[in-house]
Design an enzyme around this catalytic site. Structure first.
Site, PDB file in Angstrom:
ATOM      1  N   GLY A 153      54.365  63.166  46.631  1.00  0.00           N
ATOM      2  CA  GLY A 153      54.190  63.783  45.312  1.00  0.00           C
ATOM      3  C   GLY A 153      53.382  65.071  45.352  1.00  0.00           C
ATOM      4  O   GLY A 153      53.712  66.041  44.668  1.00  0.00           O
ATOM      5  N   ARG A 169      49.656  58.305  58.598  1.00  0.00           N
ATOM      6  CA  ARG A 169      48.533  58.816  57.788  1.00  0.00           C
ATOM      7  C   ARG A 169      47.176  58.507  58.433  1.00  0.00           C
ATOM      8  O   ARG A 169      46.221  59.256  58.239  1.00  0.00           O
ATOM      9  CB  ARG A 169      48.604  58.265  56.361  1.00  0.00           C
ATOM     10  CG  ARG A 169      49.620  59.015  55.516  1.00  0.00           C
ATOM     11  CD  ARG A 169      49.659  58.517  54.092  1.00  0.00           C
ATOM     12  NE  ARG A 169      50.467  59.400  53.255  1.00  0.00           N
ATOM     13  CZ  ARG A 169      50.804  59.124  52.003  1.00  0.00           C
ATOM     14  NH1 ARG A 169      50.422  57.987  51.444  1.00  0.00           N
ATOM     15  NH2 ARG A 169      51.522  59.988  51.317  1.00  0.00           N
ATOM     16  N   LYS A 207      68.444  63.528  42.162  1.00  0.00           N
ATOM     17  CA  LYS A 207      68.524  63.985  40.775  1.00  0.00           C
ATOM     18  C   LYS A 207      67.927  65.362  40.523  1.00  0.00           C
ATOM     19  O   LYS A 207      66.821  65.660  40.949  1.00  0.00           O
ATOM     20  CB  LYS A 207      67.798  62.984  39.887  1.00  0.00           C
ATOM     21  CG  LYS A 207      68.521  61.653  39.814  1.00  0.00           C
ATOM     22  CD  LYS A 207      67.803  60.745  38.858  1.00  0.00           C
ATOM     23  CE  LYS A 207      68.652  59.499  38.603  1.00  0.00           C
ATOM     24  NZ  LYS A 207      67.908  58.538  37.793  1.00  0.00           N
ATOM     25  N   GLY A 218      58.358  61.859  51.100  1.00  0.00           N
ATOM     26  CA  GLY A 218      58.586  60.585  51.783  1.00  0.00           C
ATOM     27  C   GLY A 218      59.960  60.477  52.433  1.00  0.00           C
ATOM     28  O   GLY A 218      60.087  60.255  53.633  1.00  0.00           O
TER      29      GLY A 218
HETATM   30  C1  3PG Z   1      51.077  58.610  47.963  1.00  0.00           C
HETATM   31  O1  3PG Z   1      51.315  57.665  48.703  1.00  0.00           O
HETATM   32  O2  3PG Z   1      51.949  59.354  47.487  1.00  0.00           O
HETATM   33  C2  3PG Z   1      49.650  58.912  47.659  1.00  0.00           C
HETATM   34  O3  3PG Z   1      48.818  58.043  48.347  1.00  0.00           O
HETATM   35  C3  3PG Z   1      49.377  58.873  46.176  1.00  0.00           C
HETATM   36  O4  3PG Z   1      49.627  57.597  45.664  1.00  0.00           O
HETATM   37  P1  3PG Z   1      50.005  57.425  44.139  1.00  0.00           P
HETATM   38  O5  3PG Z   1      51.361  58.013  43.949  1.00  0.00           O
HETATM   39  O6  3PG Z   1      49.954  55.937  43.874  1.00  0.00           O
HETATM   40  O7  3PG Z   1      48.948  58.171  43.346  1.00  0.00           O
HETATM   41 MG    MG Z   2      53.335  58.683  45.311  1.00  0.00          MG
END
Ligand code: 3PG
Ligand code: MG
Length: 404
Positions: free
Chosen positions: A377, A36, A197, A354
């Site tokens: 996310g 990142r 899931k 991820g």
């Molecule tokens: C992540 O790592 O997915 C982003 O930095 C967002 O972090 P968060 O899910 O804690 O908002």
């Molecule tokens: Mg996250």
């Protein structure tokens, strides 16, 4: 899309408040994966080259409005200086006189890094007062944190309404890649969705069956789809209460003409551990005392054929229990095939999430994909067809804002 890029902004002599996502993995105070940080380099170099002063806003972890030493952004400075090749000057607060003092004395070729925005309760509440305090520190706002754009926070959303705003290079690249994969793709489009899931990826699957031509379902959630067909999946991970939902998704796929690819054969084992004894059986023949841990070779051949037919691939989630060998075989084989097709220009491949990126790195093919998103996310929410507040806030008419 009505968002601006750095090219549209006058940066010379300007304080460029730049929201980045440097929420990187850290162990014993050391950054273990700089991806990142690597990916924000272009934006920071660009701002510096055009005479701007980069002032970085970022969060780390989930401190919930409390100041926590183990979540201070200060620990990232060595890794950032190494990657960026410039001096990073730290301010112990992201608003107020402490931040102001650092920014006022910022020299050429220096970058200011302001302390974790989430140390303030107002950040996650998108408090207008906090956003206004942040906005005071800059002349221009640049959002380069696509991976945090699913959060409507003061530093990702609120502030964009208060300053002339633009997308940074990484944000721009992410949006362009995702748009070319799902909004205006070359067809046929194939989506590969894996993971444990169905319940966590319902919106995703529903949206994808409307948008893509072929959908591979893998990982634990494939078991729920098999169970929905009346197949006994033995001791496999399976959400039995989701079988009706899986059925509805499969029916919707028929209606929309989306070809659903479920495992034809599977790798089963009696234990969930590295190197466990395993065998390949037909999907409908999982023994009662065994669990499905990967897709089998016949399924992989089927997926490869789909990859060959596709012009665009969007991938989220592993096909099996990729963390433990040999149950990473299907993920590795399919990923390598997609990478090879991408390398010869036959496929546009975009992956995110991820676990997905970890799996592709493990297969050694991430760099051969056309685009790897930095987002988890946010990538999912975007694929679900949701509006990302951090992106939407950039998409507005300039007259709304005060420029002076
Ligand atoms: C992540 O790592 O997915 C982003 O930095 C967002 O972090 P968060 O899910 O804690 O908002
Ligand atoms: Mg996250």
């Amino acid at each position: 899309m009505a968002w601006k890029t750095l090219d549209d902004m006058d940066l010379d002599g300007k304080r460029v408040l730049t929201r980045v996502d440097i929420n990187v993995p850290v162990e014993d105070g050391k950054v273990t994966d700089t991806t990142r940080i690597d990916r924000i380099c272009a934006t920071i170099q660009d701002i510096l080259a055009r005479g701007g002063k980069p002032v970085l806003l970022a969060h780390f972890g989930r401190p919930k409005g409390e100041r926590r030493d183990d979540m201070s952004l200060q620990m990232l400075i060595p890794a950032m200086e190494q990657v960026l090749g410039v001096e990073v000057v730290f301010a112990a607060d992201c608003v107020g006189p402490v931040a102001q003092a650092v920014i006022d004395t910022l020299g050429e070729n220096q970058v200011a890094l302001l302390e974790n925005t989430r140390f303030h309760k107002g950040e996650e509440k998108n408090d207008p007062e906090l956003a206004a305090q942040m906005a005071e520190l800059g002349d221009v706002y640049c959002n380069d944190a696509f991976s945090a754009a699913h959060r409507a926070h003061a530093s990702t959303e609120g502030i964009a309404h208060l300053l002339p705003s633009c997308a940074g290079r990484l944000m721009q690249g992410e949006l362009q890649a995702l748009e070319s994969a799902l909004s205006t793709p070359e067809r046929p489009v194939l989506a590969v969705v894996g993971g444990a899931k169905v319940s966590t990826k319902l919106d995703l699957l529903s949206n994808l069956v409307e948008k893509v031509d072929m959908l591979v379902i893998g990982g634990g959630m494939a078991n729920t789809f098999l169970a929905a067909q009346g197949i006994d999946v033995g001791k496999s991970l399976c959400e039995h209460d989701m079988t009706e939902t899986a059925k509805a998704i499969a029916e919707k796929a028929v209606e929309t003409g989306c070809e659903l690819l479920l495992p034809r054969d599977v790798v089963v084992a009696r234990e969930f551990k590295e190197g466990a004894d395993s065998e390949v059986v037909k999907a409908e023949d999982c023994p009662a005392d065994a669990m499905i841990l990967d897709a089998g070779p016949d399924s992989v051949a089927h997926i490869k054929q789909a990859i060959d037919r596709a012009k665009t691939l969007i991938w989220n989630g592993p096909l099996g229990a990729f963390e433990i060998a040999p149950f990473d075989a299907a993920t590795n084989a399919a990923a390598r095939h997609a990478a090879a097709r991408s390398e010869v220009g036959q496929l546009v491949s975009v992956a995110g999430g991820g676990d997905t990126v970890a799996a592709l790195n493990k297969a050694g093919v991430a760099s051969d994909f056309s685009y790897i998103s930095t987002a988890g996310g946010a990538f999912l929410e975007w694929m679900e067809g949701k509006t990302l507040p951090g992106v939407a806030a950039l998409d507005q008419r300039e007259e709304e804002k005060t420029e002076d």
